[in-house]
Design an enzyme around this catalytic site. Structure first.
Site, PDB file in Angstrom:
ATOM      1  N   ASP A 173       0.786  -1.253   0.000  1.00 59.61           N
ATOM      2  CA  ASP A 173       0.000   0.000   0.000  1.00 59.61           C
ATOM      3  C   ASP A 173       0.813   1.296   0.000  1.00 59.61           C
ATOM      4  OD1 ASP A 173      -1.950  -1.910   0.193  1.00 59.61           O
ATOM      5  OD2 ASP A 173      -2.738  -1.266   2.135  1.00 59.61           O
ATOM      6  N   LYS A 194      -6.629  -4.850  -3.113  1.00 63.53           N
ATOM      7  CA  LYS A 194      -7.232  -5.532  -1.970  1.00 63.53           C
ATOM      8  C   LYS A 194      -8.247  -4.626  -1.283  1.00 63.53           C
ATOM      9  CE  LYS A 194      -3.512  -4.445   1.351  1.00 63.53           C
ATOM     10  NZ  LYS A 194      -4.277  -3.555   2.179  1.00 63.53           N
ATOM     11  N   CYS A 216      -2.166  -2.688   7.739  1.00 65.80           N
ATOM     12  CA  CYS A 216      -2.146  -3.600   6.577  1.00 65.80           C
ATOM     13  C   CYS A 216      -0.907  -4.491   6.533  1.00 65.80           C
ATOM     14  CB  CYS A 216      -2.303  -2.800   5.299  1.00 65.80           C
ATOM     15  SG  CYS A 216      -3.958  -2.098   5.157  1.00 65.80           S
TER      16      CYS A 216
HETATM   17  C1  C5J Z   1      -3.074   0.461   5.586  1.00 60.98           C
HETATM   18  C2  C5J Z   1      -4.828   1.644   6.729  1.00 60.98           C
HETATM   19  N1  C5J Z   1      -2.562   0.287   4.385  1.00 60.98           N
HETATM   20  N2  C5J Z   1      -4.037   2.026   7.733  1.00 60.98           N
HETATM   21  N3  C5J Z   1      -4.343   0.967   5.661  1.00 60.98           N
HETATM   22  O1  C5J Z   1      -2.420   0.204   6.579  1.00 60.98           O
HETATM   23  O2  C5J Z   1      -5.996   1.938   6.742  1.00 60.98           O
END
Ligand code: C5J
Length: 223
Positions: free
Chosen positions: A24, A129, A162
């Protein structure tokens, strides 16, 4: 086998059966005006890991090893976004609302892209995702199985959400997992430290952690 000086003990990995999973590293989390900021976070904190993450990706590319990128994202009709996720935390802009980088966390919008400094190149796998974990509602498990992958090296954001969720999913599926400590970050430094401690506690109950320098040194020494 290449063996990395890691915690809680050395991490051996077979590079041809290993994938780097970069979680991400999207504009929505790292740049102002995206999902991270709508939740009230200081996104500047995450920017600091970009150079190290670029070197980590570069190390894998240099050797032709597998690189996988994930994007937290939803379909334009939000059919894959539970209302609980959309509404919780009373964000200033909700998932699907129009922000400065397009619709928040929606596939195909500018803010949903991976940041230019870490953009995937041809041949690298991209997993979209809808959840925090990269195995939930994606083809990641099938892809790894078809490629014969047994070991996963993790980077990306955010450490305790994540990244940790995906690492736990992977650990439960039998993958040997290493988190690169200086290629992951959180909006909350204390949560990053706690996640790293949790991962390697109890004899590596979720996996291993190591700084990028230790991984790079192990790869160079193995040549
Ligand atoms: C991720 C989030 N990528 N913190 N998403 O950690 O909402």
């Amino acid at each position: 086998m290449i063996t990395v000086a890691a915690e809680p003990f050395p991490y051996p990995f077979p590079p041809e059966r290993t994938a780097l999973v970069v979680i991400d590293m999207q504009r929505d989390f790292i740049e102002p005006g995206g999902f991270g900021e709508t939740l009230g976070n200081n996104v500047a904190l995450l920017d600091a890991i970009v150079p190290t993450t670029a070197r980590l990706i570069g190390l894998f590319r240099e050797h032709g090893w597998t690189v996988i990128h994930t994007r937290e994202s939803h379909s334009a009709d939000l059919a894959d976004c539970p209302p609980a996720k959309r509404l919780r935390g009373a964000p200033s802009l909700k998932i699907g609302d129009v922000g400065p980088m397009g619709r928040i966390l929606v596939r195909g919008e500018p803010g949903n892209d991976i940041i230019p400094a870490l953009a995937p190149i041809a041949g690298e796998i991209i997993i979209d995702k809808p959840g925090k974990g990269a195995f939930y509602a994606t083809a990641l498990g099938d892809i790894l199985r078809l490629k014969g992958i047994t070991h996963l090296i993790f980077a990306g954001v955010t450490t305790e959400v994540c990244v940790q969720t995906t690492m736990r999913e992977a650990n439960d599926r039998g993958y040997e997992c290493l988190l690169v400590e200086d290629a992951t970050e959180s909006y909350f430094p204390e949560f990053k430290a706690a996640a790293i401690a949790m991962i390697r506690a109890q004899g590596g109950i979720v996996g291993w952690t190591a700084p990028f320098a230790a991984l790079e040194a192990a790869v160079r020494e193995a040549k």
